[in-house]
Design an enzyme around this catalytic site. Structure first.
Site, PDB file in Angstrom:
ATOM      1  N   LEU A   1       9.316   6.211   3.934  1.00  0.00           N
ATOM      2  CA  LEU A   1       7.900   6.156   3.562  1.00  0.00           C
ATOM      3  C   LEU A   1       7.095   6.649   4.752  1.00  0.00           C
ATOM      4  CD1 LEU A   1       7.249   2.745   1.721  1.00  0.00           C
ATOM      5  CD2 LEU A   1       6.951   5.036   0.781  1.00  0.00           C
ATOM      6  N   ASP A   2       6.058   7.440   4.499  1.00  0.00           N
ATOM      7  CA  ASP A   2       5.169   7.867   5.582  1.00  0.00           C
ATOM      8  C   ASP A   2       4.586   6.645   6.279  1.00  0.00           C
ATOM      9  OD1 ASP A   2       5.574  10.541   5.011  1.00  0.00           O
ATOM     10  OD2 ASP A   2       3.831  10.702   3.691  1.00  0.00           O
TER      11      ASP A   2
END
EC number: 5.4.99.25
Length: 302
Positions: free
Chosen positions: A46-47
Site C-alpha cells: 500500500l502507498d
C-alpha cells in the site's frame, strides 16, 4: 554457515488496518518486532498515504503470500478533478490544471470504459523496475521514465459519491497489479479535466476485510506479550481461493517429505492447484494428479 535467525517460530496471518503515513515495510517490521517473529512479509504494498488492509504473514504463512497477492482486491478512493500531479496522487507536484468539470453522468459513462480487461500504464513514481532500477528512483533523479502498459482485470468500478464539483468518490474491485493512481490519472484524461488520487483505502484483499483489521495501537498495547497472539489468523486462510483436499496421515508424511501423497478428492480436476490438509492443518500446496497431490510448497506445522 548462515547466522541463525532470532525470534519465535510463529505462523499465521495478521490483518492490519494500516494508517496513513507509514510504508508497508515499516508496518511489517513493527509486526515482526511485536510478535518476536522469525519471519514476516506482506501480501501487496500500500502507498504510504493509503489506509486499509495490509495482510502480514508470519512464519509458514509467508508461503501462502502469492495466493493473497494474486487474489481480487477492493478499494475506495477519492479523485481530485482539475489537476494532474507528477505522482498521480496528492503527495506530488501539480504539473497541469484544467477548468473543465464533468457531470455525474459523464463520470458514470467514462467509468464503463475501465471495466473488464484493460491496459494500464503504472505511475512513474512506482516500484516497477526498469533495467533493474525502481521507476520512482529514476523519476526522483529527474530521469525520463517510460513504462509499458500491462493488463489489469477490473471487476467493478462505480461512483459512490460526488461531494462537490472538484471531487468524486469511487469504488473498484480488481485483480493483481492494479494501480489506483493510474485509474485516477486515466479517468481525468478521458474526461478532459485531469485528475489524481486524494485519498485511498483498501477495503478488502482476498479473504481479509479492513473492518476486521487490527490497528497499530492495538499491536503496540500487546507487543511482546502472549496476549498478542489472539490477533493471529490461521495460515490456512491464505489458501481460501484454492480447493482443500483431505489426506491420510501416511499421505501427509509423504507430502511433508516432498513426495506425492494420496488425497481424497471429488470436485478437483486433474492438473488443478489445491492444498492438502490433515485434521484442519495445511500440509502442502501442489498439483492434483490421479488421486495424489504433487507438492510445490510444504508447510512445517506441529
Amino acid at each position: 554457515m548462515g547466522r541463525k535467525r532470532k525470534g519465535r517460530d510463529i505462523s499465521g496471518w495478521l490483518v492490519v488496518d494500516k494508517p496513513a503515513g507509514l510504508t508497508s515495510t515499516a508496518v511489517v517490521n513493527k509486526v515482526r518486532w511485536a510478535f518476536d517473529a522469525k519471519k514476516a512479509g506482506h501480501a501487496g504494498t500500500l502507498d504510504p498515504e493509503a489506509t486499509g488492509v495490509l495482510a502480514v504473514a508470519l512464519g509458514e504463512a509467508t508461503k501462502t503470500v502469492p495466493f493473497i497477492t494474486d487474489a481480487m482486491k477492493a478499494y475506495t478512493f477519492t479523485v481530485t478533478l482539475g489537476a494532474a500531479t507528477n505522482t498521480d496522487d496528492a503527495e506530488g507536484e501539480v504539473i497541469a490544471t484544467s477548468a473543465e468539470r464533468p457531470t455525474d453522468d459523464d463520470i458514470k459513462e467514462a467509468l464503463l470504459g475501465f471495466i473488464g480487461e484493460i491496459q494500464q500504464v503504472p505511475p512513474k513514481f512506482s516500484a516497477v523496475k526498469i533495467d533493474g532500477q525502481r521507476a520512482y528512483k529514476l523519476a526522483r533523479d529527474g530521469e525520463e521514465v517510460e513504462l509499458s502498459a500491462r493488463p489489469l482485470w477490473v471487476e467493478e468500478l462505480v461512483m459512490l459519491d460526488r461531494p462537490d464539483a472538484d471531487h468524486v468518490v469511487l469504488e473498484m474491485t480488481c485483480g493483481k497489479g492494479g494501480y489506483v493512481r493510474s485509474i485516477a490519472r486515466d479517468l481525468g484524461e478521458k474526461l478532459g479535466c485531469l485528475g489524481h488520487v486524494r485519498e485511498l483505502r483498501r477495503i478488502w484483499s482476498g479473504p481479509f476485510d479492513a473492518e476486521d483489521g487490527v490497528t497499530l495501537e492495538q499491536i503496540d498495547a500487546l507487543a511482546k506479550s502472549p496476549e498478542i497472539d489472539q490477533f493471529l489468523r490461521p495460515l490456512e486462510e491464505g489458501l481460501a481461493d484454492l480447493p482443500e483436499l483431505k489426506c491420510t496421515p501416511q499421505g501427509a508424511t509423504r507430502l511433508r517429505n516432498g513426495n506425492p501423497g494420496m488425497v481424497i478428492a471429488s470436485d478437483v480436476e486433474y492438473g488443478e492447484e489445491a492444498w492438502a490438509s490433515l485434521e484442519g492443518k495445511a500440509v502442502a500446496v501442489g498439483t492434483f494428479k490421479a488421486g495424489e497431490l504433487h507438492p510445490s510448497r510444504v508447510f512445517n506445522q506441529d
